[in-house]
Design an enzyme around this catalytic site. Structure first.
Site, PDB file in Angstrom:
ATOM      1  N   VAL A  61       0.818  -1.204   0.000  1.00 48.14           N
ATOM      2  CA  VAL A  61       0.000   0.000   0.000  1.00 48.14           C
ATOM      3  C   VAL A  61       0.855   1.258   0.000  1.00 48.14           C
ATOM      4  CG1 VAL A  61      -0.181   0.094   2.519  1.00 48.14           C
ATOM      5  CG2 VAL A  61      -2.011   1.081   1.117  1.00 48.14           C
ATOM      6  N   LYS A  62       2.099   1.162   0.483  1.00 47.98           N
ATOM      7  CA  LYS A  62       2.961   2.329   0.605  1.00 47.98           C
ATOM      8  C   LYS A  62       3.428   2.887  -0.734  1.00 47.98           C
ATOM      9  CE  LYS A  62       2.942   2.661   5.098  1.00 47.98           C
ATOM     10  NZ  LYS A  62       2.354   3.826   5.785  1.00 47.98           N
ATOM     11  N   ASP A  63       3.231   2.143  -1.821  1.00 50.95           N
ATOM     12  CA  ASP A  63       3.540   2.699  -3.141  1.00 50.95           C
ATOM     13  C   ASP A  63       2.735   3.973  -3.382  1.00 50.95           C
ATOM     14  OD1 ASP A  63       5.116   0.491  -3.495  1.00 50.95           O
ATOM     15  OD2 ASP A  63       4.016  -0.305  -5.221  1.00 50.95           O
TER      16      ASP A  63
END
Length: 359
Positions: A61-63
């Site tokens: 999700v950190k993309d």
């Protein structure tokens, strides 16, 4: 519930693709599948759906946050071609930043506690990042890895400290992408959303989007692991900040209200405390029943979605986030010795212990 359940079942087996190629690595970020968890949906009488953020090109999700903070810096003229991106991170944010920096031609510098595994350091270096492991000290200490990252960025021309916890471009990225995607994928029929939070960006951004689109009807809840103050804070109306113990989960839980979470904290409808025993049991259950190979924070989110479904009653659609897969944690999560050392082996049902294949 029947109509949306039928809609999920009627969809083709293959995932739909865009009609044309996307623009490089950054173009592949987002538009991830929303997976209906069949067994848990049947068990609760609700539709439990999970946004599969492990299918982002960098694996988490950190993309989205990584791309969001970099684009914001570019837009505001803080980062120019050939510049340097600096962050203090021990996890997926650093990986996302390293990917995006390579794709957009920036130097990436990561400060992290020297307690982190060599595998994490090696991975970041493989992705082209410059890694500085520094002594692990409290946030209040000026030598904390976050503060060292900030100071290093200040010392360079054409450099930014992305400040993932308090840079609200993080939450904005989820407000503009993840939240609207969930709304569209559920056809506007999402009764509640719940997930754990570290920086606060995912919960705050998605929560704000869903509240706006539903005219306040969608409930937004926070899930919290042991060792974090957020369950206590939300449950007491902002009066208490009790914390105890620690957690096997990484990247979630918090000791303060970050700027990202602060943009939405007053609109959170409730909070659930999720012990590690439930998270590890769900991690193994999801592998067995759904074929999903997930990290502990993803499993915690699913536990929370199930518990919220039971609170709200049958017929509701509950959404959550699958943050990342188990690939970066498998040497621990599927190790008999590690599970025993953490006192978690007994939390795994006997018929699922066959998946703990590492000694």
């Amino acid at each position: 519930m029947q109509s949306i359940s039928a809609a999920f079942k009627a969809r083709p087996l293959a995932r739909a693709f865009t009609s044309r190629p996307v623009d490089g690595f950054v173009g592949a970020i987002g538009n991830t599948p929303l997976i209906r968890l069949h067994k848990l949906s049947e068990k609760t009488g609700c539709n439990i759906v999970a946004k599969s953020e492990l299918q982002n090109p960098g694996g988490s999700v950190k993309d989205r946050a990584a791309l969001g903070v970099i684009r914001d810096a570019e837009k505001r003229g803080l980062l120019k071609p050939g510049g340097t991106v600096v962050e203090g991170t021990a996890g997926n944010t650093g990986i996302g930043l390293a990917h995006v920096c390579r794709a957009r031609g920036y130097r990436c510098v990561i400060f992290m506690p020297n307690t982190q595994s060599q595998e994490k350091i090696d991975l970041l270096r493989m992705l082209g990042a410059e890694v500085h492991p520094v002594p692990a000290v409290a946030y209040e200490n000026p030598a904390n890895y976050n503060h060292q990252a900030r100071d290093f960025a200040k010392s360079l021309p054409n450099a930014i400290w992305t400040d993932q916890f308090d840079n609200t471009a993080n939450a904005e990225a989820h407000y503009r992408s993840t939240g609207p995607e969930i709304w569209e994928q559920t056809e506007g029929k999402v009764d509640a959303f719940i997930c754990a939070t570290g920086t606060g960006g995912t919960l705050a951004g998605i929560g704000r989007a869903l509240k706006e689109k539903s005219d306040g009807k969608t409930q937004v809840w926070l899930a919290d692991p042991p060792g974090s103050v957020l369950y206590s804070y939300i449950s007491s109306g902002g009066k208490l900040t009790e914390r105890s113990g620690g957690s096997i989960t990484e990247g979630i839980g918090q000791g303060r209200i970050t700027n990202n979470l602060g943009t939405f904290v007053k609109n959170i409808d409730g909070a659930l405390h999720i012990p590690d025993e439930k998270s590890i049991a769900m991690l193994y259950d999801l592998l067995d029943t759904e074929g999903l190979y997930l990290g502990a924070s993803s499993a915690l989110n699913v536990v929370a979605a199930v518990e919220l479904a039971k609170k709200l009653g049958p017929g509701k659609t509950i959404a959550t986030i699958l943050c990342d897969g188990a690939y970066r944690y498998q040497s621990r999560l599927f190790s008999k010795k590690w599970l025993q050392a953490k006192g978690l082996e007994s939390a795994i049902p006997e018929h699922l212990k066959k998946y703990a294949v590492l000694d």
